[in-house]
Motif scaffolding. Sequence first.
Motif, PDB file in Angstrom:
ATOM      1  N   GLU A  45      14.779  -4.409   5.449  1.00 29.76           N
ATOM      2  CA  GLU A  45      13.840  -5.027   4.745  1.00 29.76           C
ATOM      3  C   GLU A  45      13.280  -3.930   3.795  1.00 29.76           C
ATOM      4  OE1 GLU A  45      10.828  -7.957   3.676  1.00 29.76           O
ATOM      5  OE2 GLU A  45      12.799  -7.889   4.638  1.00 29.76           O
ATOM      6  N   ALA A  46      13.246  -2.911   3.905  1.00 30.92           N
ATOM      7  CA  ALA A  46      12.918  -1.711   2.712  1.00 30.92           C
ATOM      8  C   ALA A  46      14.181  -2.079   1.742  1.00 30.92           C
ATOM      9  CB  ALA A  46      12.938  -0.224   3.329  1.00 30.92           C
ATOM     10  N   ARG A  71       8.966   3.282  -7.504  1.00 32.75           N
ATOM     11  CA  ARG A  71       8.795   3.001  -6.100  1.00 32.75           C
ATOM     12  C   ARG A  71       9.424   4.199  -5.263  1.00 32.75           C
ATOM     13  NH1 ARG A  71      11.056  -3.103  -6.191  1.00 32.75           N
ATOM     14  NH2 ARG A  71      10.724  -3.236  -8.496  1.00 32.75           N
ATOM     15  N   GLY A  72       8.886   4.335  -3.899  1.00 28.89           N
ATOM     16  CA  GLY A  72       9.596   5.534  -2.992  1.00 28.89           C
ATOM     17  C   GLY A  72      10.069   4.756  -1.830  1.00 28.89           C
ATOM     18  N   ARG A  73      10.951   5.431  -1.069  1.00 31.01           N
ATOM     19  CA  ARG A  73      11.337   5.174   0.151  1.00 31.01           C
ATOM     20  C   ARG A  73      11.299   6.167   1.139  1.00 31.01           C
ATOM     21  NH1 ARG A  73      16.242   1.725   2.309  1.00 31.01           N
ATOM     22  NH2 ARG A  73      16.257   2.597   4.357  1.00 31.01           N
ATOM     23  N   PHE A  74      10.975   6.063   2.338  1.00 27.24           N
ATOM     24  CA  PHE A  74      10.869   7.206   3.301  1.00 27.24           C
ATOM     25  C   PHE A  74      10.906   6.512   4.524  1.00 27.24           C
ATOM     26  CE2 PHE A  74       8.248   8.039  -0.243  1.00 27.24           C
ATOM     27  CZ  PHE A  74       8.649   9.219  -0.901  1.00 27.24           C
ATOM     28  N   ALA A 106       9.079   3.576   5.062  1.00 24.70           N
ATOM     29  CA  ALA A 106       7.909   3.329   4.183  1.00 24.70           C
ATOM     30  C   ALA A 106       8.384   3.134   2.826  1.00 24.70           C
ATOM     31  CB  ALA A 106       6.937   4.387   4.388  1.00 24.70           C
ATOM     32  N   VAL A 107       7.727   1.845   2.311  1.00 25.08           N
ATOM     33  CA  VAL A 107       8.088   1.626   0.654  1.00 25.08           C
ATOM     34  C   VAL A 107       6.720   2.038   0.196  1.00 25.08           C
ATOM     35  CG1 VAL A 107       8.758   0.002  -0.909  1.00 25.08           C
ATOM     36  CG2 VAL A 107       9.929   0.051   1.332  1.00 25.08           C
ATOM     37  N   THR A 108       6.791   2.736  -0.962  1.00 24.12           N
ATOM     38  CA  THR A 108       5.467   3.212  -1.460  1.00 24.12           C
ATOM     39  C   THR A 108       5.529   2.594  -3.067  1.00 24.12           C
ATOM     40  OG1 THR A 108       6.312   5.461  -2.207  1.00 24.12           O
ATOM     41  CG2 THR A 108       5.173   5.093   0.030  1.00 24.12           C
ATOM     42  N   ALA A 109       4.397   2.405  -3.584  1.00 25.10           N
ATOM     43  CA  ALA A 109       4.345   2.190  -5.037  1.00 25.10           C
ATOM     44  C   ALA A 109       2.836   2.133  -5.458  1.00 25.10           C
ATOM     45  CB  ALA A 109       4.790   0.614  -5.272  1.00 25.10           C
ATOM     46  N   ASN A 110       2.606   2.099  -6.480  1.00 25.05           N
ATOM     47  CA  ASN A 110       1.311   2.049  -7.314  1.00 25.05           C
ATOM     48  C   ASN A 110       1.216   0.811  -7.944  1.00 25.05           C
ATOM     49  OD1 ASN A 110       0.430   4.686  -6.115  1.00 25.05           O
ATOM     50  ND2 ASN A 110       1.419   5.535  -7.886  1.00 25.05           N
ATOM     51  N   LEU A 125      13.312  -2.845  -2.292  1.00 28.61           N
ATOM     52  CA  LEU A 125      13.560  -1.960  -3.342  1.00 28.61           C
ATOM     53  C   LEU A 125      14.594  -2.497  -4.204  1.00 28.61           C
ATOM     54  CD1 LEU A 125      13.647   1.283  -1.097  1.00 28.61           C
ATOM     55  CD2 LEU A 125      12.012   0.709  -2.979  1.00 28.61           C
ATOM     56  N   ALA A 126      15.264  -3.638  -3.929  1.00 24.60           N
ATOM     57  CA  ALA A 126      16.100  -4.247  -4.824  1.00 24.60           C
ATOM     58  C   ALA A 126      15.741  -5.247  -5.447  1.00 24.60           C
ATOM     59  CB  ALA A 126      17.198  -5.032  -3.887  1.00 24.60           C
ATOM     60  N   MET A 127      14.515  -5.706  -5.369  1.00 23.18           N
ATOM     61  CA  MET A 127      13.481  -6.751  -5.996  1.00 23.18           C
ATOM     62  C   MET A 127      13.221  -6.126  -7.383  1.00 23.18           C
ATOM     63  SD  MET A 127      10.858  -8.140  -3.313  1.00 23.18           S
ATOM     64  CE  MET A 127      11.233  -9.306  -2.165  1.00 23.18           C
ATOM     65  N   ASP A 128      13.383  -7.007  -8.251  1.00 21.67           N
ATOM     66  CA  ASP A 128      12.694  -6.533  -9.685  1.00 21.67           C
ATOM     67  C   ASP A 128      11.095  -6.395  -9.762  1.00 21.67           C
ATOM     68  OD1 ASP A 128      11.614  -9.221  -9.982  1.00 21.67           O
ATOM     69  OD2 ASP A 128      13.237  -9.773 -11.200  1.00 21.67           O
ATOM     70  N   ASP A 129      10.481  -6.166 -10.712  1.00 22.74           N
ATOM     71  CA  ASP A 129       9.003  -5.573 -10.573  1.00 22.74           C
ATOM     72  C   ASP A 129       8.322  -6.869 -10.255  1.00 22.74           C
ATOM     73  OD1 ASP A 129       9.466  -3.033 -11.114  1.00 22.74           O
ATOM     74  OD2 ASP A 129       8.846  -3.155 -13.175  1.00 22.74           O
ATOM     75  N   THR A 130       8.827  -8.023 -10.887  1.00 27.87           N
ATOM     76  CA  THR A 130       7.893  -9.358 -10.970  1.00 27.87           C
ATOM     77  C   THR A 130       8.007  -9.837  -9.443  1.00 27.87           C
ATOM     78  OG1 THR A 130       8.391  -9.856 -13.376  1.00 27.87           O
ATOM     79  CG2 THR A 130       7.894 -11.740 -11.764  1.00 27.87           C
ATOM     80  N   ALA A 131       9.235  -9.772  -8.869  1.00 30.67           N
ATOM     81  CA  ALA A 131       9.290 -10.227  -7.512  1.00 30.67           C
ATOM     82  C   ALA A 131       8.704  -9.603  -6.549  1.00 30.67           C
ATOM     83  CB  ALA A 131      10.820 -10.505  -7.401  1.00 30.67           C
ATOM     84  N   PHE A 132       8.683  -8.048  -6.603  1.00 27.45           N
ATOM     85  CA  PHE A 132       7.992  -7.260  -5.887  1.00 27.45           C
ATOM     86  C   PHE A 132       6.351  -7.333  -5.909  1.00 27.45           C
ATOM     87  CE2 PHE A 132       6.608  -2.654  -4.698  1.00 27.45           C
ATOM     88  CZ  PHE A 132       7.120  -2.870  -3.283  1.00 27.45           C
TER      89      PHE A 132
END
Length: 407
Positions: A232-233, A265-268, A187-191, A237-244
Motif C-alpha cells: 500500500e505504501a 514524501r518519505g517512506r520508512f 510509514a509514509v510521511t508528508a506535510n 507513493l506512486a500517486m500524483d499530488d492531487t490523488a494523494f
Amino acid sequence: MASATQADRRVIIVGGGPAGLFAALALKHAGLSPTLVAPRMDGPGDPRSSALLGGSVRALERLGVWARVAEKAAPLRLMRLVDDTGGLVRAPLFEGRSEEIGLDAFGYNLLNRDLNEGLRDAVAAAAIPVVEDKAVDVALDADAATVTLASARSISAPLVAGADGRASLVRAAAGIDVVTTRYPQTAVTANFHHSRPHDDASTEFHTPTGPFTLVPLPGDRSSLVCVVTPAEADRLLAMDDTAFSREIERRSQAILGKVSVEPGRGRFDLSAMTPRSFAGRRAVLIGEAAHVVPPIGAQGLNLGLRDGAALADCLSDAISAGADIGSPDALAAYDRARRADIVSRTFAIDALNRSLLSPFMPVQALRGAGLWLMDRVGPVRRAFMREGLAPAMAEPRLMREAAADAA
C-alpha cells in the motif's frame, strides 16, 4: 582521590542529528567538554516533523535552543485517538486536553530541519568543537576511545557517545548485540496544507494496518505519518499530488477540509531495535543507536533527548566523585538510568501496534477497554496523559530543573 582534570572531561560524540547535537549541549551545560564528529549536511534537510513533549521543550529552553525555533513550532493542546479499525469491538473516541493536567500544551511540533538548524546554531554559540568529517573506525581500549576519520586523522577521549543511528559504528565497536523486531508495515510521511484550522489538535486514527496520524504545524499546515502495508505504501507513493491529497482527505474523514500536499514524501519500513546494553567499554549509546521504535505516541526523539540529559547526569556525578568518566561504574550508571525508560516505552509501543494488527476479538476488546478507561475514569485519564509526556521515575536532572524553573 585527585579531582578530575579538564582532559578527563572530554567526550567524543559521533553523529550530528538532533540527539547528538542535544547531547553535546547537555554535556557542555553539565561541565563536560564534548566534541562532535558530524559530516557537513548540505541540501534541504529532513522534511519530517517531530513532536517535542513538555520535558524536551523545557530542556531546550534551558539550553538556549527553544528561542531559536519557537516561532516555527505549533502547540499540541488536544490529543485525539480515533478507532478506525472497523472491528466488531470499537473503542470510544478519546480526547484529552493539556489543560486537564495543568499545562498550556502537551508539547510542540516542528520540522526536523528547523530543529536541527536551531540546535546547530546553539552548538556554535556554545563554542562546542565540530569535526566535519566522517567516522570510519572506532577503537575502544582500557584507557581511551579513539575515533578514526575519513581524512585519516584520529581523535581520542576517555569516552565516545554513539549518536550515529540504527547502524551505529560505535555500537558495533563496543560489541553490543541488539534485539530487532521487523513489522509488516511501512510509514509514509508528508506535510500538507488544509482548508480548516487544526485547532492545535493531534489526531491519531487507529487503522487495521497501523496509525494514521495528523500533527499540527504552524498555520493551516500539518504533518502526516501514515502506517500501511509495504504494498500500500508503494501505491500511495506512486500517486500524483492531487490523488494523494484526496487520499489524505478520505483517510482523515475530511476533518481538516480540503488538503494540498507539499513536495517531499518519505517512506520508512517499520522496525524496533533495543541493544542488550546501552553502554560498553568506553562507549555509550544515544538516540537511534540506543533505541528504534515505531512512530507511535511521539516517543522516539523524546527518548533520544532524555538519553543526552541522562548521560550528562551520570558523567557529572562521576566527575564530582573524582572518577574516570569512562569507568565501568560510570557506564553502569548510564545503563541503569536509561534501561527502565527505554524498555518500558518500547514494550508499550510494541503492544499497542500489535493490538492494531491483531484480528483476534479478545485483543481488540482489551484495547477498547483500555481506551474506555482512559476516556471515562479521571485518574486513569490524567495518569495516561502525564506518563505519555515523561517518565514518572528517573527523569534526568536537566528536565527536572527546567520544570522547577518553569513552576
